[in-house]
Design a protein around this motif. Structure first.
Motif, PDB file in Angstrom:
ATOM      1  N   PHE A 193      70.374  16.270  50.447  1.00 49.87           N
ATOM      2  CA  PHE A 193      70.364  14.852  50.060  1.00 49.87           C
ATOM      3  C   PHE A 193      70.687  14.641  48.576  1.00 49.87           C
ATOM      4  O   PHE A 193      70.620  13.514  48.093  1.00 49.87           O
ATOM      5  N   ALA A 237      68.335   8.084  54.576  1.00 45.92           N
ATOM      6  CA  ALA A 237      67.830   7.753  55.916  1.00 45.92           C
ATOM      7  C   ALA A 237      68.046   6.272  56.211  1.00 45.92           C
ATOM      8  O   ALA A 237      68.484   5.911  57.298  1.00 45.92           O
ATOM      9  N   ASN A 266      69.207  17.220  65.082  1.00 53.84           N
ATOM     10  CA  ASN A 266      69.268  17.238  63.609  1.00 53.84           C
ATOM     11  C   ASN A 266      68.020  17.944  63.111  1.00 53.84           C
ATOM     12  O   ASN A 266      66.901  17.458  63.326  1.00 53.84           O
ATOM     13  N   HIS A 320      65.499  14.519  66.304  1.00 49.57           N
ATOM     14  CA  HIS A 320      65.252  14.904  64.913  1.00 49.57           C
ATOM     15  C   HIS A 320      64.092  15.888  64.909  1.00 49.57           C
ATOM     16  O   HIS A 320      63.017  15.572  65.434  1.00 49.57           O
ATOM     17  N   PHE A 329      76.103  13.193  51.970  1.00 49.38           N
ATOM     18  CA  PHE A 329      75.312  13.320  53.199  1.00 49.38           C
ATOM     19  C   PHE A 329      75.758  12.274  54.207  1.00 49.38           C
ATOM     20  O   PHE A 329      75.932  12.565  55.384  1.00 49.38           O
ATOM     21  N   SER A 374      58.531  16.076  50.823  1.00 48.81           N
ATOM     22  CA  SER A 374      59.930  16.317  51.241  1.00 48.81           C
ATOM     23  C   SER A 374      60.737  15.035  51.177  1.00 48.81           C
ATOM     24  O   SER A 374      61.959  15.061  51.176  1.00 48.81           O
ATOM     25  N   MET A 384      62.895   5.255  71.439  1.00 51.31           N
ATOM     26  CA  MET A 384      62.445   6.337  70.554  1.00 51.31           C
ATOM     27  C   MET A 384      61.050   6.833  70.916  1.00 51.31           C
ATOM     28  O   MET A 384      60.163   6.030  71.210  1.00 51.31           O
TER      29      MET A 384
HETATM   30  C1  HEM Z   1      61.442  14.884  54.881  1.00 48.87           C
HETATM   31  C2  HEM Z   1      61.261  14.120  55.902  1.00 48.87           C
HETATM   32  C3  HEM Z   1      62.353  13.317  56.573  1.00 48.87           C
HETATM   33  C4  HEM Z   1      63.708  13.317  56.375  1.00 48.87           C
HETATM   34  C5  HEM Z   1      64.519  14.163  55.419  1.00 48.87           C
HETATM   35  C6  HEM Z   1      64.273  12.334  57.269  1.00 48.87           C
HETATM   36  C7  HEM Z   1      65.624  12.048  57.393  1.00 48.87           C
HETATM   37  C8  HEM Z   1      66.166  11.045  58.168  1.00 48.87           C
HETATM   38  C9  HEM Z   1      67.551  10.658  58.208  1.00 48.87           C
HETATM   39  C10 HEM Z   1      68.662  11.322  57.410  1.00 48.87           C
HETATM   40  C11 HEM Z   1      67.680   9.596  59.031  1.00 48.87           C
HETATM   41  C12 HEM Z   1      68.989   8.819  59.345  1.00 48.87           C
HETATM   42  C13 HEM Z   1      69.350   8.765  60.801  1.00 48.87           C
HETATM   43  C14 HEM Z   1      69.890  10.042  61.406  1.00 48.87           C
HETATM   44  O1  HEM Z   1      70.208  11.011  60.691  1.00 48.87           O
HETATM   45  O2  HEM Z   1      70.019  10.084  62.660  1.00 48.87           O
HETATM   46  C15 HEM Z   1      66.357   9.303  59.516  1.00 48.87           C
HETATM   47  C16 HEM Z   1      66.061   8.284  60.385  1.00 48.87           C
HETATM   48  C17 HEM Z   1      64.821   8.072  60.916  1.00 48.87           C
HETATM   49  N1  HEM Z   1      63.690   8.813  60.692  1.00 48.87           N
HETATM   50 FE1  HEM Z   1      63.470  10.341  59.431  1.00 48.87          FE
HETATM   51  N2  HEM Z   1      63.262  11.753  57.972  1.00 48.87           N
HETATM   52  C18 HEM Z   1      62.066  12.338  57.588  1.00 48.87           C
HETATM   53  C19 HEM Z   1      60.824  12.086  58.096  1.00 48.87           C
HETATM   54  C20 HEM Z   1      60.565  11.257  59.151  1.00 48.87           C
HETATM   55  C21 HEM Z   1      59.304  11.152  59.829  1.00 48.87           C
HETATM   56  C22 HEM Z   1      58.064  11.989  59.526  1.00 48.87           C
HETATM   57  C23 HEM Z   1      59.438  10.229  60.797  1.00 48.87           C
HETATM   58  C24 HEM Z   1      58.380   9.826  61.790  1.00 48.87           C
HETATM   59  C25 HEM Z   1      58.605   9.827  63.072  1.00 48.87           C
HETATM   60  C26 HEM Z   1      60.813   9.732  60.725  1.00 48.87           C
HETATM   61  C27 HEM Z   1      61.376   8.752  61.535  1.00 48.87           C
HETATM   62  C28 HEM Z   1      62.672   8.285  61.441  1.00 48.87           C
HETATM   63  C29 HEM Z   1      63.188   7.142  62.190  1.00 48.87           C
HETATM   64  C30 HEM Z   1      62.405   6.275  63.156  1.00 48.87           C
HETATM   65  C31 HEM Z   1      64.538   7.002  61.857  1.00 48.87           C
HETATM   66  C32 HEM Z   1      65.542   5.948  62.364  1.00 48.87           C
HETATM   67  C33 HEM Z   1      66.421   6.637  63.359  1.00 48.87           C
HETATM   68  C34 HEM Z   1      67.621   5.933  63.864  1.00 48.87           C
HETATM   69  O3  HEM Z   1      67.866   4.767  63.554  1.00 48.87           O
HETATM   70  O4  HEM Z   1      68.394   6.568  64.620  1.00 48.87           O
HETATM   71  N3  HEM Z   1      61.459  10.387  59.715  1.00 48.87           N
HETATM   72  N4  HEM Z   1      65.464  10.206  58.997  1.00 48.87           N
END
Ligand code: HEM
Length: 313
Positions: free
Chosen positions: A182, A233, A170, A215, A188, A224, A279
């Motif tokens: 989004f 998310a 992703n 990701h 989404f 962002s 993770m």
């Molecule tokens: C603009 C910045 C970000 C966006 C747009 C974003 C977007 C998303 C989305 C849409 C998800 C939903 C799960 C998926 O699609 O698989 C997610 C989950 C997650 N994101 Fe991000 N994220 C951002 C920044 C970050 C950052 C900097 C971190 C740090 C490592 C992070 C960590 C995580 C974690 C731990 C999950 C849970 C994943 C899961 O349960 O599978 N995210 N994020």
């Protein structure tokens, strides 16, 4: 506030879940697909069912026997629910003949393992997921046309890991137009669930029953993350936790700017300890990313943008 310099547990191979999904075959009894007879001498037809332990087989048999009741509980308005087969992730579960297809055992085992083999808890989880699939209209999401200019380059199912598991990327960074992605949170979510379903349907539940997810957050900054992307998310994470048990083998978050490591911990309350242990956060820099990915994925399968010889996208 958690320590931002030590973002994730990396030793996934030491977690109980890893041990569970790779239960040694010597500890397992073998069931012949299509029959309830147990035998330790005949070759199994399914390498995954071979990995079930005795306790898992016992729980599986109990759950199978309760499938008609469970389906009836899930759909109380349907008087035929007890005998109506349901297709989930491309596998048809006949409540009155679940042992006819060995893949059904693998699907049911995912729910059982996610609930530590507790039959009442597993039944609750299964009921919840069956109801959610209907109310979300998963089939409808799969048929929906999502605008290519918004979602076209957001995901890639590309290559396999060293054991043949599919790998799903992703690309949430990399100059995506996140406002459009989004802007409509529910759109989404439908797109993301459809991607998850397409990924899961590529598993055969025989040799392959899990995936790696990556990701890529290249270039993202605090700005962002607006209210919409945060809501999306959280909602997507909840859906995957609740309704796609044991699908994940490993998840990488790559190109994460050091200053944003702490965001990882925001998800801790939403994700089970077992999932969290799968993770790994990797910072920026092609070398570091290639090194981390190559523990699981051979270089010829790693996408070109991460220094591998795989697909260029
Ligand atoms: C603009 C910045 C970000 C966006 C747009 C974003 C977007 C998303 C989305 C849409 C998800 C939903 C799960 C998926 O699609 O698989 C997610 C989950 C997650 N994101 Fe991000 N994220 C951002 C920044 C970050 C950052 C900097 C971190 C740090 C490592 C992070 C960590 C995580 C974690 C731990 C999950 C849970 C994943 C899961 O349960 O599978 N995210 N994020």
């Amino acid at each position: 506030m958690p320590d931002a310099t030590t973002p994730t547990p990396v030793a996934a191979a030491e977690t109980p879940v890893e041990k569970l999904s790779a239960a040694p075959s010597s500890a397992a009894r073998v069931e012949i697909a299509g029959s309830d007879a147990l035998s330790e001498t005949v070759e199994p037809q399914n390498s995954l069912t071979q990995k079930f332990t005795n306790a898992e087989w016992t729980a599986l048999k109990e759950l199978r026997a309760k499938l008609p009741d469970t389906f009836a509980e899930a759909f109380p308005d349907n008087e035929n629910a007890r005998s109506t087969p349901i297709t989930i992730w491309g596998v048809t579960v006949d409540p009155n003949n679940p042992q006819a297809d060995a893949r059904v055992s693998v699907v049911l085992m995912k729910f059982l393992r996610a609930r530590n083999l507790s039959i009442p808890d597993t039944r609750d989880k299964l009921v919840g997921t069956l109801r959610w699939r209907e109310s979300f209209n998963v089939e409808g999401a799969l048929k929906e046309d999502f605008p290519q200019d918004v979602f076209g380059s957001l995901a890639h199912i590309s290559g396999t890991d060293k054991q043949g598991r599919l790998v799903v990327y992703n690309i949430y960074g990399g100059n995506q137009d996140l406002k459009s992605v989004f802007g409509d949170v529910q759109r989404f979510i439908r797109w993301r669930v459809a991607l998850m379903e397409r990924s899961v349907m590529q598993l055969d539940f025989t040799e392959l029953d899990q995936m790696i997810q990556v990701h890529d957050y290249d270039g993202v900054s605090l700005t962002s993350r607006d209210a919409n992307s945060k809501a999306a998310a959280s909602e997507a994470t909840n859906i995957f936790q609740n309704h796609y048990p044991e699908m994940l083998y490993k998840k990488f978050f790559i190109n994460v700017p050091t200053l944003l490591n702490w965001i990882f911990w925001l998800f801790k309350p939403l994700v089970s300890a077992n999932t969290l242990a799968k993770m790994t956060v990797v910072g920026t820099g092609q070398h570091a990313i290639k090194k981390a990915l190559s523990e699981y994925i051979t270089v010829n399968q790693i996408p070109g943008r991460y220094g591998g010889e795989g697909e260029v996208f």
